[in-house]
Design an enzyme around this catalytic site. Structure first.
Site, PDB file in Angstrom:
ATOM      1  N   GLY A   7      35.548 -36.817  -6.475  1.00  0.00           N
ATOM      2  CA  GLY A   7      34.303 -37.715  -6.816  1.00  0.00           C
ATOM      3  C   GLY A   7      34.245 -37.482  -8.399  1.00  0.00           C
ATOM      4  CG  PHE A  16      27.853 -28.625  -2.136  1.00  0.00           C
ATOM      5  CD1 PHE A  16      27.985 -28.533  -3.435  1.00  0.00           C
ATOM      6  CD2 PHE A  16      27.252 -28.659  -1.020  1.00  0.00           C
ATOM      7  CE1 PHE A  16      26.841 -27.675  -3.805  1.00  0.00           C
ATOM      8  CE2 PHE A  16      27.481 -27.378  -1.407  1.00  0.00           C
ATOM      9  CZ  PHE A  16      26.797 -27.214  -2.496  1.00  0.00           C
ATOM     10  CD  GLU A  17      34.371 -34.862  -3.715  1.00  0.00           C
ATOM     11  OE1 GLU A  17      35.608 -35.515  -3.828  1.00  0.00           O
ATOM     12  OE2 GLU A  17      34.489 -33.976  -4.422  1.00  0.00           O
ATOM     13  N   GLY A  18      31.356 -33.213   0.012  1.00  0.00           N
ATOM     14  CA  GLY A  18      31.633 -32.953   0.969  1.00  0.00           C
ATOM     15  C   GLY A  18      30.899 -34.266   2.540  1.00  0.00           C
ATOM     16  N   GLY A  19      29.615 -34.521   1.295  1.00  0.00           N
ATOM     17  CA  GLY A  19      28.384 -34.910   2.510  1.00  0.00           C
ATOM     18  C   GLY A  19      27.227 -34.110   2.958  1.00  0.00           C
TER      19      GLY A  19
END
Length: 257
Positions: free
Chosen positions: A135, A54-57
């Site tokens: 992203g 996921f883009e949040g890491g």
């Protein structure tokens, strides 16, 4: 009998068909909504070795059934995850070639697979402002892309108002000529069909129709001329197992109403 008369919603069909496009062992960078749900569904059914990013890491999450996160930056994304890193670090995995598939939605897509999630209308005076890139540009520039979205003429346009996430840009060799030597659009999964791209021209083509859908219906819901072979195949209906697993994940139909 058309797909509307079957015992599932168009969104459930879209999710099941999207999940089928993923393979075991892939590393998948998934966006929120149908991509998140479809990747999780694939992980629970035929592709247990899928690693979701996921883009949040978040790396390797296992989403709790009935508790789907509203965004990929939300705390529920991190449960049972293998690792939590910064947004910068997770995007660096793209640049290093560790991600196989990018999986997103979009407001607009055009004949070359370019996605728009920035604005509708002109840049100086847009009629609609959209969430923006996040992203999305990184993902589409560096991975093999799967896009999931409803097929409507207002979404499938000849040329997007703004290229947020590049597909084959202007067709032909224009993607590679622009310096994007990796990845590219692979599939667009809709509630009507599975769409791919011609290797030479980069233009969108019909790979398969969903049961009950005619070639005419697909073309009517597209704002440009699709490449379509007369012998195009038909997908298989969602199975009871697929629908049961999907409804277990999303019992309140947050993403599949």
């Amino acid at each position: 009998m058309t797909i509307e008369t079957k015992d599932f919603t168009a969104s459930e069909l879209l999710c099941v068909m999207s999940a089928r496009a993923l393979e075991d062992g892939q590393v998948v960078f998934a966006g929120v909504g149908i991509p998140l749900l479809a990747a999780t569904l694939a992980q629970r059914l035929h592709a247990p070795g899928v690693t979701i990013l996921f883009e949040g890491g978040t790396i390797g999450p296992h989403v709790v059934p009935g508790q789907l996160p509203p965004t990929t930056n939300e705390q529920r994304c991190t449960r049972k995850a293998n690792m939590l890193v910064s947004i910068t670090e997770v995007l660096l995995l793209l640049q290093r070639g560790y991600v196989d598939v990018g999986f997103m939605g979009g407001a607009q897509i055009d004949q070359y697979g370019n996605l728009n999630s920035s604005f509708i209308g002109s840049a100086d005076d847009p009629s609609v402002r959209l969430p923006g890139t996040g992203g999305g540009n990184d993902i589409s520039s560096l991975t093999r892309m799967i896009v999931a979205m409803p097929q409507e003429k207002r979404r499938f346009v000849e040329n997007v108002d703004f290229i947020t996430s590049p597909g084959y840009i202007r067709g032909g060799t224009s993607r590679r000529d622009s310096g994007l030597i990796a990845g590219g659009m692979y599939r667009v999964v809709t509630d009507l069909a599975i769409l791919g791209f011609d290797e030479e021209t980069g233009r969108m083509r019909v790979e398969a129709l969903h049961p009950g859908v005619t070639p005419e219906k697909v073309q009517e819901n597209t704002g440009f001329e699709l490449i379509m072979d007369s012998s195009v195949g038909t997908t298989e209906l969602p199975t009871e197992e697929e629908l049961a697993a999907l409804r277990h994940l999303d019992p309140d139909k947050i993403y599949t109403a």
